[in-house]
Scaffold this motif. Structure first.
Motif, short mmCIF file in Angstrom:
data_model
loop_
_atom_site.label_atom_id
_atom_site.label_comp_id
_atom_site.label_asym_id
_atom_site.label_seq_id
_atom_site.Cartn_x
_atom_site.Cartn_y
_atom_site.Cartn_z
N ALA A 178 0.83 -1.21 0.00
CA ALA A 178 0.00 0.00 0.00
C ALA A 178 0.86 1.26 0.00
CB ALA A 178 -0.93 -0.01 1.22
N TRP A 179 1.86 1.31 0.89
CA TRP A 179 2.69 2.52 0.97
C TRP A 179 3.52 2.71 -0.29
CZ3 TRP A 179 2.02 6.64 3.61
CH2 TRP A 179 1.39 6.60 4.86
N SER A 180 4.10 1.64 -0.82
CA SER A 180 4.91 1.80 -2.02
C SER A 180 4.06 2.26 -3.19
CB SER A 180 5.65 0.50 -2.35
OG SER A 180 4.75 -0.57 -2.54
N ASN A 181 2.82 1.80 -3.26
CA ASN A 181 1.95 2.20 -4.37
C ASN A 181 1.44 3.62 -4.23
OD1 ASN A 181 2.02 -0.13 -6.04
ND2 ASN A 181 0.66 -1.20 -4.66
N VAL A 182 1.07 4.04 -3.01
CA VAL A 182 0.53 5.40 -2.87
C VAL A 182 1.62 6.45 -3.10
CG1 VAL A 182 -1.37 4.72 -1.38
CG2 VAL A 182 0.77 5.46 -0.33
N VAL A 183 2.85 6.17 -2.70
CA VAL A 183 3.94 7.11 -3.00
C VAL A 183 4.18 7.13 -4.51
CG1 VAL A 183 6.38 7.65 -2.66
CG2 VAL A 183 5.01 6.85 -0.74
N ASN A 184 4.08 5.96 -5.14
CA ASN A 184 4.22 5.88 -6.59
C ASN A 184 3.15 6.69 -7.30
OD1 ASN A 184 3.62 3.67 -9.22
ND2 ASN A 184 5.60 4.65 -8.95
N PHE A 185 1.91 6.63 -6.82
CA PHE A 185 0.83 7.42 -7.41
C PHE A 185 1.10 8.92 -7.28
CE2 PHE A 185 -2.31 3.80 -6.30
CZ PHE A 185 -2.11 3.22 -7.53
N THR A 186 1.70 9.33 -6.17
CA THR A 186 1.94 10.75 -5.91
C THR A 186 3.04 11.31 -6.79
OG1 THR A 186 1.29 10.34 -3.61
CG2 THR A 186 2.37 12.43 -4.06
N ASP A 187 3.91 10.43 -7.28
CA ASP A 187 5.04 10.88 -8.09
C ASP A 187 4.59 11.16 -9.51
OD1 ASP A 187 7.68 11.45 -8.83
OD2 ASP A 187 8.03 9.37 -9.44
N GLY A 188 3.86 12.27 -9.69
CA GLY A 188 3.38 12.61 -11.01
C GLY A 188 3.68 14.04 -11.41
N SER A 264 10.21 6.06 -5.98
CA SER A 264 8.91 6.07 -5.30
C SER A 264 8.64 4.77 -4.55
CB SER A 264 7.79 6.36 -6.30
OG SER A 264 7.75 5.39 -7.32
N LEU A 265 8.99 3.62 -5.15
CA LEU A 265 8.79 2.35 -4.44
C LEU A 265 9.71 2.25 -3.22
CD1 LEU A 265 8.27 -0.33 -7.25
CD2 LEU A 265 6.57 1.04 -6.05
N ALA A 266 10.95 2.73 -3.38
CA ALA A 266 11.89 2.69 -2.25
C ALA A 266 11.39 3.58 -1.11
CB ALA A 266 13.28 3.15 -2.71
N LEU A 267 10.93 4.77 -1.42
CA LEU A 267 10.45 5.68 -0.38
C LEU A 267 9.19 5.16 0.28
CD1 LEU A 267 11.11 9.14 -2.10
CD2 LEU A 267 12.35 8.14 -0.17
N GLY A 268 8.29 4.57 -0.51
CA GLY A 268 7.09 3.98 0.07
C GLY A 268 7.44 2.84 1.02
N ILE A 287 0.38 10.94 9.32
CA ILE A 287 1.64 11.61 8.94
C ILE A 287 1.79 11.64 7.43
CG2 ILE A 287 4.15 11.47 9.08
CD1 ILE A 287 3.78 10.16 11.85
N GLY A 288 1.52 10.53 6.78
CA GLY A 288 1.60 10.46 5.32
C GLY A 288 0.25 10.68 4.66
N GLY A 289 -0.55 11.56 5.24
CA GLY A 289 -1.92 11.77 4.78
C GLY A 289 -2.03 12.15 3.31
N LEU A 290 -1.08 12.94 2.81
CA LEU A 290 -1.14 13.32 1.40
C LEU A 290 -1.03 12.10 0.51
CD1 LEU A 290 -1.13 15.45 -0.87
CD2 LEU A 290 1.37 15.46 -0.71
N PHE A 291 -0.10 11.21 0.81
CA PHE A 291 0.05 9.98 0.03
C PHE A 291 -1.22 9.13 0.09
CE2 PHE A 291 4.66 10.56 1.31
CZ PHE A 291 5.05 11.08 0.09
N VAL A 292 -1.80 9.05 1.29
CA VAL A 292 -3.00 8.24 1.48
C VAL A 292 -4.15 8.79 0.63
CG1 VAL A 292 -4.75 7.49 3.15
CG2 VAL A 292 -2.33 7.52 3.81
N VAL A 293 -4.34 10.09 0.64
CA VAL A 293 -5.42 10.70 -0.14
C VAL A 293 -5.19 10.51 -1.63
CG1 VAL A 293 -6.52 12.90 -0.73
CG2 VAL A 293 -6.02 12.37 1.66
#
Length: 361
Positions: A178-188, A264-268, A287-293
């Protein structure tokens, strides 16, 4: 505290100085980013920008961490050197970074915006997640603490929610994926994920350092934190946060390089690992609310479209929604950074208020 400062300083310098080398190297090799055809029209000009810059963040994090420990050793510090918690979190970030690197490399070689297929990418995340899950409940210290707990945690373990090992492995895989994917989504957008990740990681520096100061050796049992290696986790987080800041120097709009799935996957994975090893899985959602949203916007877009055949947003992840609504890219980035900062500050406030309630109660 000195170890944290050294890790951050080295991570920052390595990232700032190494990223231009990657820009030149990847440009010569033709390792340019492919752009989604259905994406915002303004992104077409970014085609060919070097990608896989997450390599710089990973190297900065690893070098910063180990240099901090080498300096500690040279100073004759009483610290025991690298710990199981720190090394396992590093393993998780680097291993997922390798999965992301393969994804980026295939995109470049096949000149398309799709790298590893879903099955291959999922298998990679599964292997890494299962390995981490099994190892992170081993290596108990003298007090019987392992790097992570099989209890669900908010700021401390929730005694009522305990996962048997097979369930815990599944839980870890879900959290990491979940975390690796949401950070990946944010990297746009240029610098969006890197800036937000730097804030989240800096928050974990504060939390881990705080936990180290309130160790059970010096604090009443009810108020102390049952975390195995909090100070070493702060060193990891500091090196990674500084690596993100150094990378952001070159990744800020207009970006000269993208972090790609490598970063992005590494940071997630890093956020997931820190959340589990600091016993803050539920607090990490704040804390990572932006990524979650950002991740939820993708899920909501798919769910609404499949049920109604209509789009909830002009485009998901929803930072693109605001671009298509007429916001300038830099406006979206800065406002989203502000949202990320608010989430981090709110998360720190919740962490501190819980400590006050326990200490006072």
């Amino acid at each position: 505290m000195i170890s944290i400062l050294i890790a951050a300083s080295v991570g920052l310098v390595v990232s700032i100085l190494f990223t231009p080398y990657l820009i030149r190297l990847f440009s010569r090799q033709g390792f340019g980013q492919e752009i989604r055809e259905e994406g915002p029209q303004g992104h077409r000009s970014k085609r060919g920008t070097p990608t896989m810059g997450g390599v710089a963040i990973i190297i900065a994090m690893v070098v910063g961490y180990f240099v901090a420990h080498i300096v500690d050793w040279l100073r004759g510090s009483t610290n025991d050197g690298p710990t199981a918690s720190g090394l396992l979190v590093l393993f998780l970030a680097v291993a997922l970074g390798i999965v992301g690197f393969l994804d980026d490399f295939i995109k470049i070689r096949k000149q398309r915006n799709l790298g590893l297929n879903k099955t291959a990418k999922t298998v990679g995340q599964l292997v890494v997640g299962i390995t981490f899950a099994v190892l992170v409940v081993q290596f108990a210290d003298a007090n019987g603490l392992t790097p992570a707990s099989q209890n669900l945690s908010y700021v401390r373990d929730l005694a009522l929610i305990y996962f048997p090992l097979p369930v815990f492995v599944i839980f870890c895989v879900v959290v990491i994926s979940a975390w690796s994917n949401v950070v990946n989504f944010t990297d746009g957008l240029d610098g969006l994920a890197g800036g937000a990740a730097a804030m989240v990681l800096a928050t974990y520096v504060v939390i881990s350092f705080w936990q180290a100061r309130l160790s059970c050796a010096e604090t009443p049992q009810a108020a102390c934190y049952q975390v195995r290696d909090p100070l070493d986790l702060a060193v990891v987080a500091a090196a990674a946060a500084a690596g993100c800041v150094g990378f952001l120097w070159w990744n800020a709009a207009p970006a000269k390089i993208f972090m790609g799935d490598t970063g992005s996957l590494a940071l997630g994975g890093l956020v997931a690992g820190l959340a589990m090893t600091t016993r803050t899985e539920l607090l990490a959602i704040v804390i990572g609310g932006l990524f979650v949203v950002e991740g939820m916007s993708v899920v909501a877009q798919i769910a609404v479209f499949r049920t109604t055949r209509r789009r909830l947003f002009r485009m998901a992840p929803f930072h693109h929604h605001f671009e298509l609504a007429g916001w300038a890219e830099t406006t979206v980035i800065i406002r989203f950074w502000l949202l990320a900062a608010i989430c981090c500050l709110f998360g720190l406030g919740l962490f501190y208020s819980e400590q006050l309630s326990v200490a006072g109660g």
